[in-house]
Write a protein that holds these residues in place. Structure first.
Motif, PDB file in Angstrom:
ATOM      1  N   LYS A 244       0.829  -1.189   0.000  1.00 25.99           N
ATOM      2  CA  LYS A 244       0.000   0.000   0.000  1.00 25.99           C
ATOM      3  C   LYS A 244       0.877   1.258   0.000  1.00 25.99           C
ATOM      4  O   LYS A 244       1.779   1.399   0.800  1.00 25.99           O
ATOM      5  N   LYS A 245       0.582   2.210  -0.927  1.00 24.74           N
ATOM      6  CA  LYS A 245       1.384   3.427  -1.054  1.00 24.74           C
ATOM      7  C   LYS A 245       1.011   4.420   0.036  1.00 24.74           C
ATOM      8  O   LYS A 245      -0.105   4.435   0.543  1.00 24.74           O
ATOM      9  N   GLU A 246       1.956   5.273   0.324  1.00 27.54           N
ATOM     10  CA  GLU A 246       1.750   6.305   1.326  1.00 27.54           C
ATOM     11  C   GLU A 246       0.779   7.353   0.794  1.00 27.54           C
ATOM     12  O   GLU A 246       0.914   7.809  -0.338  1.00 27.54           O
ATOM     13  N   GLN A 247      -0.193   7.732   1.614  1.00 24.81           N
ATOM     14  CA  GLN A 247      -1.175   8.751   1.225  1.00 24.81           C
ATOM     15  C   GLN A 247      -0.619  10.143   1.535  1.00 24.81           C
ATOM     16  O   GLN A 247      -0.151  10.393   2.636  1.00 24.81           O
ATOM     17  N   LEU A 248      -0.679  11.033   0.554  1.00 21.13           N
ATOM     18  CA  LEU A 248      -0.199  12.400   0.736  1.00 21.13           C
ATOM     19  C   LEU A 248      -1.379  13.370   0.739  1.00 21.13           C
ATOM     20  O   LEU A 248      -2.361  13.167   0.026  1.00 21.13           O
ATOM     21  N   SER A 249      -1.249  14.431   1.518  1.00 21.57           N
ATOM     22  CA  SER A 249      -2.285  15.472   1.515  1.00 21.57           C
ATOM     23  C   SER A 249      -2.117  16.343   0.267  1.00 21.57           C
ATOM     24  O   SER A 249      -1.100  16.264  -0.430  1.00 21.57           O
ATOM     25  N   LYS A 250      -3.118  17.218   0.008  1.00 21.76           N
ATOM     26  CA  LYS A 250      -3.051  18.082  -1.180  1.00 21.76           C
ATOM     27  C   LYS A 250      -1.853  19.032  -1.126  1.00 21.76           C
ATOM     28  O   LYS A 250      -1.176  19.250  -2.128  1.00 21.76           O
ATOM     29  N   THR A 251      -1.578  19.587   0.054  1.00 25.21           N
ATOM     30  CA  THR A 251      -0.449  20.525   0.159  1.00 25.21           C
ATOM     31  C   THR A 251       0.880  19.805  -0.016  1.00 25.21           C
ATOM     32  O   THR A 251       1.807  20.360  -0.626  1.00 25.21           O
ATOM     33  N   GLN A 252       0.966  18.559   0.487  1.00 26.18           N
ATOM     34  CA  GLN A 252       2.198  17.792   0.298  1.00 26.18           C
ATOM     35  C   GLN A 252       2.404  17.484  -1.186  1.00 26.18           C
ATOM     36  O   GLN A 252       3.517  17.571  -1.695  1.00 26.18           O
ATOM     37  N   LYS A 253       1.314  17.145  -1.890  1.00 24.18           N
ATOM     38  CA  LYS A 253       1.403  16.856  -3.322  1.00 24.18           C
ATOM     39  C   LYS A 253       1.823  18.111  -4.096  1.00 24.18           C
ATOM     40  O   LYS A 253       2.625  18.044  -5.027  1.00 24.18           O
ATOM     41  N   ARG A 254       1.277  19.273  -3.723  1.00 22.26           N
ATOM     42  CA  ARG A 254       1.583  20.533  -4.398  1.00 22.26           C
ATOM     43  C   ARG A 254       3.053  20.898  -4.215  1.00 22.26           C
ATOM     44  O   ARG A 254       3.730  21.287  -5.176  1.00 22.26           O
ATOM     45  N   LYS A 255       3.570  20.747  -2.981  1.00 24.86           N
ATOM     46  CA  LYS A 255       4.974  21.054  -2.721  1.00 24.86           C
ATOM     47  C   LYS A 255       5.888  20.120  -3.503  1.00 24.86           C
ATOM     48  O   LYS A 255       6.905  20.547  -4.057  1.00 24.86           O
ATOM     49  N   LEU A 256       5.514  18.872  -3.579  1.00 27.73           N
ATOM     50  CA  LEU A 256       6.300  17.892  -4.324  1.00 27.73           C
ATOM     51  C   LEU A 256       6.290  18.222  -5.813  1.00 27.73           C
ATOM     52  O   LEU A 256       7.316  18.126  -6.490  1.00 27.73           O
ATOM     53  N   ALA A 257       5.125  18.647  -6.330  1.00 25.69           N
ATOM     54  CA  ALA A 257       5.014  18.999  -7.750  1.00 25.69           C
ATOM     55  C   ALA A 257       5.846  20.235  -8.061  1.00 25.69           C
ATOM     56  O   ALA A 257       6.404  20.356  -9.159  1.00 25.69           O
ATOM     57  N   ASP A 258       5.913  21.193  -7.127  1.00 25.83           N
ATOM     58  CA  ASP A 258       6.714  22.400  -7.347  1.00 25.83           C
ATOM     59  C   ASP A 258       8.204  22.075  -7.411  1.00 25.83           C
ATOM     60  O   ASP A 258       8.953  22.731  -8.135  1.00 25.83           O
ATOM     61  N   LYS A 259       8.639  21.097  -6.649  1.00 23.05           N
ATOM     62  CA  LYS A 259      10.063  20.739  -6.601  1.00 23.05           C
ATOM     63  C   LYS A 259      10.495  19.899  -7.796  1.00 23.05           C
ATOM     64  O   LYS A 259      11.649  19.914  -8.182  1.00 23.05           O
ATOM     65  N   THR A 260       9.584  19.127  -8.358  1.00 22.13           N
ATOM     66  CA  THR A 260       9.957  18.164  -9.408  1.00 22.13           C
ATOM     67  C   THR A 260       9.671  18.726 -10.794  1.00 22.13           C
ATOM     68  O   THR A 260       8.893  19.650 -10.974  1.00 22.13           O
ATOM     69  N   ASP A 261      10.300  18.077 -11.783  1.00 17.00           N
ATOM     70  CA  ASP A 261      10.026  18.451 -13.166  1.00 17.00           C
ATOM     71  C   ASP A 261       8.864  17.614 -13.687  1.00 17.00           C
ATOM     72  O   ASP A 261       8.204  16.901 -12.934  1.00 17.00           O
ATOM     73  N   ASN A 262       8.634  17.649 -15.003  1.00 16.95           N
ATOM     74  CA  ASN A 262       7.482  16.941 -15.565  1.00 16.95           C
ATOM     75  C   ASN A 262       7.591  15.414 -15.477  1.00 16.95           C
ATOM     76  O   ASN A 262       6.603  14.714 -15.622  1.00 16.95           O
ATOM     77  N   LYS A 263       8.790  14.884 -15.233  1.00 12.53           N
ATOM     78  CA  LYS A 263       8.963  13.424 -15.124  1.00 12.53           C
ATOM     79  C   LYS A 263       8.813  12.937 -13.681  1.00 12.53           C
ATOM     80  O   LYS A 263       8.856  11.756 -13.420  1.00 12.53           O
ATOM     81  N   GLY A 264       8.673  13.836 -12.731  1.00  8.00           N
ATOM     82  CA  GLY A 264       8.547  13.453 -11.328  1.00  8.00           C
ATOM     83  C   GLY A 264       9.885  13.361 -10.623  1.00  8.00           C
ATOM     84  O   GLY A 264       9.964  12.882  -9.498  1.00  8.00           O
ATOM     85  N   GLU A 265      10.963  13.838 -11.296  1.00  6.23           N
ATOM     86  CA  GLU A 265      12.292  13.791 -10.703  1.00  6.23           C
ATOM     87  C   GLU A 265      12.675  15.148 -10.145  1.00  6.23           C
ATOM     88  O   GLU A 265      12.270  16.185 -10.669  1.00  6.23           O
TER      89      GLU A 265
END
Length: 168
Positions: free
Chosen positions: A135-156
């Motif tokens: 089972k994958k770790e569940q992230l909140s919306k703000t955690q997902k947004r911060k992660l998206a801001d840090k990563t490029d379009n490939k998720g790296e």
């Protein structure tokens, strides 16, 4: 009296030997966890050693041993008693039983006690542990947004994201 003193000195500190009374003794053949261990009880009558001692295997410790095996052991011990009649033989009987333990117990089935545990769960289903770990770790919306801001379009993460700025 001499045999009693000899037995006390020989088996002093031996956990297998137990003196029930001055004329009655128990000896455990084998380790306490061994399924082929058994207990011999020898009692001396008034006319011992001219008469045979009373040998018993009726102890609770021997409940797992089949009655045919018990009778076989007693018969073999009685043969030894007949050979030593007229002499002090308690030590000889215990040592004979220790030396021939494997022969005595060769037909004894080894009963291993297995514990069965029943689990009752109300309203839930038991799942294998491997499926629960996937089972994958569940992230909140703000955690997902911060992660998206840090990563490029490939998720790296971009190169150097964790570098320390030495000049500052």
């Amino acid at each position: 009296q001499m045999e009693l003193e000899a037995l006390r000195s020989i088996y002093e500190g031996d956990v297998c030997f137990r003196e029930l009374s001055p004329v009655s003794f128990q000896y455990r053949i084998g380790e306490s966890g061994d399924p082929k261990a058994f207990l011999i009880e020898v009692s001396w009558p008034e006319t011992y050693p001219q008469t045979a001692p009373v040998i018993s295997m009726d102890a609770f410790f021997n409940n797992t041993i089949s009655s045919t095996i018990k009778q076989s052991i007693l018969d073999k011990l009685m043969v030894e008693v007949e050979a030593n009649l007229g002499t002090a033989m308690t030590y000889t009987l215990f040592e004979y039983a220790k030396d021939n333990k494997e022969v005595f117990m060769e037909n004894q089935p080894v009963n291993t006690v297995t514990s069965v545990s029943n689990s009752i769960a109300i309203g839930t289903h038991d799942m294998p542990a491997s499926k629960k770990k996937d089972k994958k770790e569940q992230l909140s919306k703000t955690q997902k947004r911060k992660l998206a801001d840090k990563t490029d379009n490939k998720g790296e993460l971009p190169r150097g994201w964790n570098w320390v700025d030495v000049i500052k």
